[in-house]
Design a protein around this motif. Sequence first.
Motif, PDB file in Angstrom:
ATOM      1  N   ALA A  86       0.847  -1.196   0.000  1.00  0.00           N
ATOM      2  CA  ALA A  86       0.000   0.000   0.000  1.00  0.00           C
ATOM      3  C   ALA A  86       0.881   1.243   0.000  1.00  0.00           C
ATOM      4  N   ARG A  87       0.588   2.153  -0.872  1.00  0.00           N
ATOM      5  CA  ARG A  87       1.349   3.393  -0.942  1.00  0.00           C
ATOM      6  C   ARG A  87       0.518   4.515  -0.351  1.00  0.00           C
ATOM      7  N   ARG A  88       1.155   5.277   0.464  1.00  0.00           N
ATOM      8  CA  ARG A  88       0.468   6.392   1.105  1.00  0.00           C
ATOM      9  C   ARG A  88       0.597   7.617   0.223  1.00  0.00           C
ATOM     10  N   GLN A  89      -0.508   8.290  -0.014  1.00  0.00           N
ATOM     11  CA  GLN A  89      -0.481   9.504  -0.821  1.00  0.00           C
ATOM     12  C   GLN A  89       0.040  10.646   0.039  1.00  0.00           C
ATOM     13  N   VAL A  90       1.062  11.291  -0.433  1.00  0.00           N
ATOM     14  CA  VAL A  90       1.629  12.437   0.274  1.00  0.00           C
ATOM     15  C   VAL A  90       1.397  13.676  -0.587  1.00  0.00           C
ATOM     16  N   ASP A  91       0.761  14.660   0.002  1.00  0.00           N
ATOM     17  CA  ASP A  91       0.502  15.889  -0.732  1.00  0.00           C
ATOM     18  C   ASP A  91       1.765  16.729  -0.809  1.00  0.00           C
ATOM     19  N   ASN A  92       1.913  17.420  -1.910  1.00  0.00           N
ATOM     20  CA  ASN A  92       3.046  18.302  -2.095  1.00  0.00           C
ATOM     21  C   ASN A  92       2.727  19.632  -1.411  1.00  0.00           C
TER      22      ASN A  92
END
Length: 82
Positions: free
Chosen positions: A20-26
Amino acid sequence: MYRQFMRLQQLSSRTISSSARRQVDNMVKEKQKLFQADNGIPVHLKGGAKDAILYRATMALTVFGSGFVVYELLNAAMPKKA
C-alpha cells in the motif's frame, strides 16, 4: 540455485509493488507562501509555536552556557586560598 534466486526475486517484486502506498501531498507551494510572506516576523520564527519554543530554548541554553563558562574561567583565574 537459479530457481531459488528467481523465486526470491519474484517474491520481493510482488511484495514491494503490491504494498500500500500512502499519498503524500506536495506542500512546497504552501510552505513557500508562508515563509515568503512579508509580515514582519523573522524567518526563523515563521514556522509557528514549535519554532518559537525551539528558539527560546536555544537562546536560554546559550546564555546559561556562556554564563557558566565565564564563571568557570573566573574560578580558574582566581583560585580559593586554602
